[in-house]
Design an enzyme around this catalytic site. Structure first.
Site, PDB file in Angstrom:
ATOM      1  N   HIS A 197     -19.644   2.478   8.495  1.00  0.00           N
ATOM      2  CA  HIS A 197     -20.544   2.324   7.548  1.00  0.00           C
ATOM      3  C   HIS A 197     -21.383   1.153   7.466  1.00  0.00           C
ATOM      4  O   HIS A 197     -20.716   0.142   7.625  1.00  0.00           O
ATOM      5  CB  HIS A 197     -20.388   2.828   5.963  1.00  0.00           C
ATOM      6  CG  HIS A 197     -21.328   2.660   5.121  1.00  0.00           C
ATOM      7  ND1 HIS A 197     -22.820   3.309   5.545  1.00  0.00           N
ATOM      8  CD2 HIS A 197     -21.402   2.623   3.739  1.00  0.00           C
ATOM      9  CE1 HIS A 197     -23.685   3.398   4.496  1.00  0.00           C
ATOM     10  NE2 HIS A 197     -22.745   2.819   3.244  1.00  0.00           N
ATOM     11  N   ASP A 204     -16.153   0.025   0.910  1.00  0.00           N
ATOM     12  CA  ASP A 204     -17.155  -1.055   1.012  1.00  0.00           C
ATOM     13  C   ASP A 204     -16.879  -2.159  -0.011  1.00  0.00           C
ATOM     14  O   ASP A 204     -17.136  -3.304   0.612  1.00  0.00           O
ATOM     15  CB  ASP A 204     -18.436  -0.294   0.651  1.00  0.00           C
ATOM     16  CG  ASP A 204     -18.863   0.604   1.762  1.00  0.00           C
ATOM     17  OD1 ASP A 204     -18.592   0.430   3.059  1.00  0.00           O
ATOM     18  OD2 ASP A 204     -19.719   1.336   1.433  1.00  0.00           O
ATOM     19  N   SER A 250       0.706  -1.254   0.038  1.00  0.00           N
ATOM     20  CA  SER A 250      -0.015   0.054  -0.038  1.00  0.00           C
ATOM     21  C   SER A 250       0.638   1.311  -0.112  1.00  0.00           C
ATOM     22  O   SER A 250       1.775   1.408   0.861  1.00  0.00           O
ATOM     23  CB  SER A 250      -1.017  -0.142   1.212  1.00  0.00           C
ATOM     24  OG  SER A 250      -1.676   1.394   1.441  1.00  0.00           O
ATOM     25  N   GLU A 290     -21.944  31.287 -10.637  1.00  0.00           N
ATOM     26  CA  GLU A 290     -23.476  31.252 -10.291  1.00  0.00           C
ATOM     27  C   GLU A 290     -23.827  29.845  -9.837  1.00  0.00           C
ATOM     28  O   GLU A 290     -24.747  29.842  -9.176  1.00  0.00           O
ATOM     29  CB  GLU A 290     -24.312  31.788 -11.420  1.00  0.00           C
ATOM     30  CG  GLU A 290     -24.127  33.083 -11.858  1.00  0.00           C
ATOM     31  CD  GLU A 290     -24.361  34.134 -10.519  1.00  0.00           C
ATOM     32  OE1 GLU A 290     -24.934  33.766  -9.611  1.00  0.00           O
ATOM     33  OE2 GLU A 290     -23.666  35.327 -10.598  1.00  0.00           O
ATOM     34  N   SER A 331      -0.053   3.933   1.139  1.00  0.00           N
ATOM     35  CA  SER A 331      -0.547   4.519   2.518  1.00  0.00           C
ATOM     36  C   SER A 331       0.569   4.284   3.612  1.00  0.00           C
ATOM     37  O   SER A 331       0.399   4.704   4.481  1.00  0.00           O
ATOM     38  CB  SER A 331      -1.983   4.245   2.702  1.00  0.00           C
ATOM     39  OG  SER A 331      -2.766   5.040   1.752  1.00  0.00           O
TER      40      SER A 331
END
Length: 339
Positions: free
Chosen positions: A108, A83, A51, A227, A53
């Site tokens: 979750h 997930d 990984s 906008e 990370s």
């Protein structure tokens, strides 16, 4: 009404007495691991050894192990990988190493609610779900604040799972804003619905449709961007601060009249019927099955639509305009170098 808990209701010694493995170092993993670590919790980040990370977590001063080692080491295993990957990783790298008396946790309820993961007997299961993207969970914690969090208990083998969940949420900063008690089913279904019809799907589709309508009518892309996208933050901040009426109090009478007369024309009963259909597909598991099959097929629809969105003109115009406003980058919440 939901039960609500704060720091005063939480016993931090409960989570501090446990070894917590945070599996994953994405948006939520980044927040949970760093927040709990700074709250005095014994934390390890669990990752696959390849990984990217891994170095980022170590650079943050965190202990890192591979997923199997982290699971063996822990008392509490918080699964914060995507997930769509959880079921496979759970079957091969987590479930074989769970023992009675351990706690399995989620941010979750998707995989528990839709039956993709089934904790073994003797292993308690709870959820701590921040009502915010992970980068905001981390940012608010560093500012001495927090974001509201939901807690739920699916299995309580030990008899103390709810108290531990509240303790975990408090250590993550949730007790500063409010910890609300719910169920896995309610969190999963309302979360998916909110993402699809309002917060992500509804808002982004509305932004792009408004932008395209102005540009196709001959207006400058820059004007359309300001906008339909840039000023949205100003309006949402006012709603966040004090509700819809607070926003209407702040804007001009002309803007408010346009709001209350034209908004219902655009978002009419036909849109609400579509929302109900989307909700029913969440409730009966149709969306979950579709997403699971999409991943099994290599995510062709996901990848194609993501690329199409990235190539939309509004993204190119926005990048140019944001480069003229360097203070936006200076205060950004998402830093890809950190996680």
């Amino acid at each position: 009404m939901m039960n609500v808990y704060y720091d005063k209701d939480a016993d931090l010694s409960l989570i501090r007495s446990k070894k917590v493995a945070i599996l994953g170092y994405g948006s939520q993993g980044f927040a949970h691991s760093n927040n709990l670590n700074e709250s005095g919790v014994d934390v390890v980040v669990g990752l696959r050894e390849s990984s990217p990370s891994w170095a980022k977590a170590e650079a943050a001063g965190l202990k890192v192990m591979n997923t199997i080692e982290a699971t063996k080491w822990a008392d509490v295993v918080m699964i914060l990988i995507p997930d769509e990957l959880q079921s496979h990783v759970y079957q091969h790298e987590i479930e074989p190493y769970l023992e009675k008396g351990m706690y399995l946790a989620f941010a979750h309820g998707f995989n528990i609610h839709f039956g993709q993961i089934k904790p073994p007997q003797g292993v308690s299961c709870f959820m701590v779900a921040p009502k915010s993207p992970g980068h905001m969970v981390r940012y608010e914690y560093t500012q001495g604040r927090g974001v509201p969090m939901l807690v739920a208990v699916e299995y309580d083998a030990q008899g103390d799972t709810k108290d531990l969940a509240i303790s975990y949420a408090s250590a993550n900063g949730g007790g500063r804003a409010g910890i609300l008690e719910t169920t896995f089913a309610e969190e999963t279904e309302t979360d998916l619905f909110g993402e699809q019809v309002v917060l992500c799907g509804g808002v982004t589709a509305l932004i792009k449709a408004g932008y395209e309508t102005l540009v196709e009518a001959g207006y400058a892309p820059e004007s359309a961007y300001f906008e339909c996208l840039h000023e949205l933050k100003l309006i949402v901040d006012l709603i966040y601060e004090g509700g819809i009426s607070n926003m209407r109090y702040s804007i001009s009478n002309t803007a408010q009249y346009g709001d209350i007369t034209r908004g219902p024309i655009l978002i009419d009963d036909s849109v609400k019927l579509k929302m109900k259909k989307i909700l029913s597909e969440i409730q009966d598991g149709s969306f979950a099955r579709e997403w699971i099959l999409e991943n099994q097929a290599g995510r062709p629809v996901f990848n194609a639509l993501t690329k199409k969105g990235e190539n939309h003109e509004i993204e190119k115009v926005g990048a140019q305009l944001r480069s003229m406003m360097p203070w936006i980058a200076e205060n950004r919440k998402v830093d890809k170098e950190q996680n």
